[in-house]
Design a protein around this motif. Structure first.
Motif, short mmCIF file in Angstrom:
data_model
loop_
_atom_site.label_atom_id
_atom_site.label_comp_id
_atom_site.label_asym_id
_atom_site.label_seq_id
_atom_site.Cartn_x
_atom_site.Cartn_y
_atom_site.Cartn_z
N VAL A 114 0.87 -1.18 0.00
CA VAL A 114 0.00 0.00 0.00
C VAL A 114 0.91 1.23 0.00
O VAL A 114 1.54 1.55 1.01
CB VAL A 114 -0.93 0.00 1.22
N VAL A 115 0.99 1.87 -1.15
CA VAL A 115 1.85 3.05 -1.31
C VAL A 115 0.98 4.29 -1.09
O VAL A 115 0.05 4.55 -1.87
CB VAL A 115 2.49 3.08 -2.70
N ARG A 116 1.26 5.03 -0.03
CA ARG A 116 0.45 6.21 0.30
C ARG A 116 1.26 7.48 -0.02
O ARG A 116 2.35 7.69 0.52
CB ARG A 116 0.04 6.20 1.76
N VAL A 117 0.70 8.29 -0.89
CA VAL A 117 1.38 9.51 -1.35
C VAL A 117 0.69 10.71 -0.72
O VAL A 117 -0.46 11.02 -1.05
CB VAL A 117 1.34 9.62 -2.88
N ASP A 118 1.37 11.36 0.20
CA ASP A 118 0.84 12.54 0.88
C ASP A 118 1.52 13.78 0.30
O ASP A 118 2.72 14.00 0.50
CB ASP A 118 1.12 12.44 2.38
N PRO A 119 0.77 14.63 -0.43
CA PRO A 119 1.40 15.80 -1.06
C PRO A 119 1.94 16.80 -0.06
O PRO A 119 2.82 17.60 -0.40
CB PRO A 119 0.26 16.41 -1.90
N ALA A 120 1.44 16.78 1.17
CA ALA A 120 1.94 17.70 2.18
C ALA A 120 3.35 17.34 2.62
O ALA A 120 4.05 18.16 3.21
CB ALA A 120 0.99 17.72 3.37
N LYS A 121 3.78 16.09 2.36
CA LYS A 121 5.10 15.64 2.78
C LYS A 121 6.10 15.60 1.63
O LYS A 121 7.30 15.43 1.86
CB LYS A 121 4.99 14.25 3.41
N ALA A 122 5.62 15.73 0.41
CA ALA A 122 6.49 15.61 -0.76
C ALA A 122 7.01 16.97 -1.20
O ALA A 122 6.31 17.97 -1.05
CB ALA A 122 5.73 14.95 -1.91
N PRO A 123 8.25 17.02 -1.73
CA PRO A 123 8.71 18.28 -2.32
C PRO A 123 7.86 18.60 -3.55
O PRO A 123 7.36 17.69 -4.21
CB PRO A 123 10.17 17.97 -2.70
N CYS A 124 7.65 19.86 -3.82
CA CYS A 124 6.75 20.24 -4.89
C CYS A 124 7.41 21.31 -5.77
O CYS A 124 7.92 22.29 -5.25
CB CYS A 124 5.44 20.77 -4.32
N PRO A 125 7.46 21.06 -7.09
CA PRO A 125 6.93 19.89 -7.78
C PRO A 125 7.93 18.75 -7.80
O PRO A 125 9.14 18.97 -7.66
CB PRO A 125 6.68 20.42 -9.20
N LEU A 126 7.43 17.53 -8.00
CA LEU A 126 8.28 16.38 -8.26
C LEU A 126 8.36 16.21 -9.78
O LEU A 126 7.32 16.14 -10.45
CB LEU A 126 7.70 15.11 -7.62
N LEU A 127 9.56 16.13 -10.30
CA LEU A 127 9.76 16.04 -11.74
C LEU A 127 10.23 14.66 -12.15
O LEU A 127 10.88 13.95 -11.38
CB LEU A 127 10.78 17.09 -12.21
N VAL A 128 9.91 14.29 -13.37
CA VAL A 128 10.41 13.07 -14.00
C VAL A 128 10.94 13.47 -15.36
O VAL A 128 10.18 13.92 -16.23
CB VAL A 128 9.30 12.01 -14.15
N GLN A 129 12.25 13.37 -15.53
CA GLN A 129 12.92 13.79 -16.77
C GLN A 129 12.55 15.23 -17.14
O GLN A 129 12.27 15.55 -18.29
CB GLN A 129 12.58 12.84 -17.91
N GLY A 130 12.53 16.09 -16.13
CA GLY A 130 12.29 17.51 -16.37
C GLY A 130 10.85 17.91 -16.50
O GLY A 130 10.54 19.10 -16.57
N ALA A 131 9.92 16.95 -16.52
CA ALA A 131 8.50 17.25 -16.64
C ALA A 131 7.80 16.98 -15.31
O ALA A 131 8.28 16.19 -14.49
CB ALA A 131 7.87 16.43 -17.75
N ALA A 132 6.65 17.62 -15.11
CA ALA A 132 5.89 17.45 -13.86
C ALA A 132 4.64 16.64 -14.14
O ALA A 132 3.67 17.17 -14.70
CB ALA A 132 5.53 18.80 -13.28
N PRO A 133 4.65 15.34 -13.79
CA PRO A 133 3.42 14.55 -13.96
C PRO A 133 2.32 15.06 -13.04
O PRO A 133 2.60 15.52 -11.93
CB PRO A 133 3.85 13.13 -13.58
N ILE A 134 1.09 14.99 -13.48
CA ILE A 134 -0.06 15.30 -12.64
C ILE A 134 -1.08 14.19 -12.81
O ILE A 134 -1.03 13.42 -13.78
CB ILE A 134 -0.70 16.66 -13.00
N ARG A 135 -1.99 14.11 -11.88
CA ARG A 135 -2.98 13.04 -11.88
C ARG A 135 -4.31 13.56 -12.38
O ARG A 135 -4.83 14.57 -11.89
CB ARG A 135 -3.13 12.50 -10.45
N LEU A 136 -4.86 12.89 -13.39
CA LEU A 136 -6.20 13.14 -13.86
C LEU A 136 -7.06 11.94 -13.44
O LEU A 136 -6.61 11.08 -12.70
CB LEU A 136 -6.22 13.33 -15.37
N HIS A 137 -8.28 11.87 -13.88
CA HIS A 137 -9.17 10.79 -13.43
C HIS A 137 -8.72 9.46 -14.04
O HIS A 137 -8.97 9.17 -15.21
CB HIS A 137 -10.61 11.09 -13.82
N GLY A 138 -8.05 8.65 -13.21
CA GLY A 138 -7.66 7.32 -13.63
C GLY A 138 -6.43 7.24 -14.52
O GLY A 138 -6.08 6.17 -15.01
N ARG A 139 -5.74 8.35 -14.75
CA ARG A 139 -4.54 8.31 -15.58
C ARG A 139 -3.62 9.46 -15.22
O ARG A 139 -4.00 10.40 -14.51
CB ARG A 139 -4.92 8.40 -17.06
#
Length: 423
Positions: A114-139
């Motif tokens: 169970v991987v729990r991602v709390d945005p209050a604890k994560a550095p912001c933004p988190l990048l992957v290869q220079g881009a910032a992934p975001i979450r949409l509905h189901g993708r």
């Protein structure tokens, strides 16, 4: 029934296989805050970043999306190392979420992660290869330039709501400008709204679901019991009343004698989407308040004990974290209940000096200390108000602040006695 929100809120020791099975069994699809993975893949760190850059959420590793009798298949223990290494190697800056292993008793060495991602604890933004992934509905998607700018300017999406404040609370007034209530207690919060919901009015069905939830809430039960204790058990449940518009809702609860010109107890729930239609970042402004009018109904005051006040504040705050209420609010906002914040604080206003309102509770007035007729109190963001014990500690703190600011001593002792006699 376990939901994604309740699993996210659990203490690690309370995240059990039974809870995971319940969540999977209800067939909740992947959403803004929930994702399933059969095994570790390089897409897991991307999902971690996307959730951290959005509203947080859960990734259940070892659960298949396929339509099979048992979707829980598990992963080997070394998947934990793969997730940790993947997050450190892929994310910029390196960061790892909370990972809770849940063993499968019938499969040696296999478990659900169970991987729990709390945005209050994560550095912001988190990048992957220079881009910032975001979450949409189901993708997952990638933030555009404007979205990236917002992420850089915000420490976390939930933190943005923490800076918002409800408008000042005011006691109701009569035609001569005098207070028409004994006291008022209010709490509230701001609920993030999905971009698509900013274009829509607050639906009739959604508002009715919210009213139904309130009429089955701790506040409804507490107010009804209070009316019954003073011999006035009649009540009108939460219903639309007063100023209601497409983007503003007012629900009223009344308790007291039938036919009375003024009800001794009223509760008002308000929902307000204050921004203009289509504003990119909007929030539902939600408030819940109780107004007492014993003096104006009966011509006499009804003693307000610390125990009674404690129960009322507890019912108010417990209602806004109640599962049925949060689900109704989340539906109106078009978001997952997981992203709903908790009440921001408490407003307590009195038409008389606080020592007079709280007289008879064993409190001692400090000579020449002055007094007050109100308090605006903030909630400790580290307190989980869904937990009764933590909520009680928060309310104790609020009552101590109210007492000291009013020049009253002895509240700590009163609260200790109250705690010792509580079931």
């Amino acid at each position: 029934m376990t939901s994604a929100a309740s699993l996210f809120a659990c203490r690690p020791a309370d995240v059990t296989l039974e809870r995971v099975r319940e969540l999977v069994a209800i067939g909740q699809p992947e959403s803004l805050t929930l994702e399933y993975k059969e095994k570790y893949t390089p897409k897991v760190p991307v999902s971690v970043a996307a959730m951290a850059n959005s509203y947080g959420g859960l990734i259940l590793v070892g659960v298949t999306e396929r339509s099979v009798d048992d979707r829980i298949i598990g992963v080997p223990e070394d998947a934990i190392v793969q997730i940790v290494n993947g997050c450190h190697q892929t994310l910029e800056p390196p960061w790892e979420p909370e990972i809770i292993p849940v063993p499968l008793p019938d499969s040696i060495g296999r478990m659900i992660l169970v991987v729990r991602v709390d945005p209050a604890k994560a550095p912001c933004p988190l990048l992957v290869q220079g881009a910032a992934p975001i979450r949409l509905h189901g993708r997952n998607a990638v933030a555009d330039r404007a979205g990236l700018a917002r992420l850089i300017n915000e420490t976390a999406p939930q933190a943005a709501t923490a800076g918002l404040r409800l408008p000042p609370a005011d006691l109701p007034m009569d035609g001569q400008g005098r207070p028409s209530a004994d006291f008022l207690v209010r709490t509230g919060m701001f609920v993030p709204v999905d971009a698509s919901a900013t274009w829509r009015p607050l639906s009739e069905r959604g508002v009715q679901a919210f009213a139904d939830a309130l009429n089955n809430s701790p506040l409804h039960r507490d107010l009804f019991q209070w009316c019954a204790s003073i011999g006035e058990g009649g009540m009108n449940p939460f219903h639309r009343s007063g100023f209601n518009r497409a983007r503003k809702v007012r629900l009223l609860w009344q308790g007291g004698p039938d036919g009375a010109p003024v009800f001794p107890l009223e509760a008002v729930a308000r929902i307000d989407l204050p921004d203009a239609y289509g504003t990119p970042v909007s929030h539902l402004q939600v408030s819940l308040q109780v107004v007492a009018r014993f003096q104006h109904t009966f011509g006499r005051t009804v003693p307000l004990s610390i125990a009674r006040l404690h129960e009322l504040i507890d019912a108010l705050t417990a209602t806004l974290v109640d599962a049925q209420v949060t689900e109704a609010l989340a539906a109106l906002a078009g978001v997952d209940p997981l992203v709903l914040p908790q009440p921001l604080g408490l407003d307590f206003l009195s038409s008389t000096d606080m020592p007079d309102l709280l007289a008879g509770n064993g409190l001692t007035l400090v000579a020449d200390a002055g007094t007050s007729r109100g308090a605006n109190l903030l909630a400790d963001p580290g307190v989980d108000q869904r937990d009764p014990a933590e909520r009680r500690e928060l309310i104790d703190s609020w009552l101590q602040q109210i007492s000291l600011d009013s020049g009253l001593l002895g509240m700590e002792k009163v609260l200790e006695q109250l705690r010792s006699t509580s079931p």
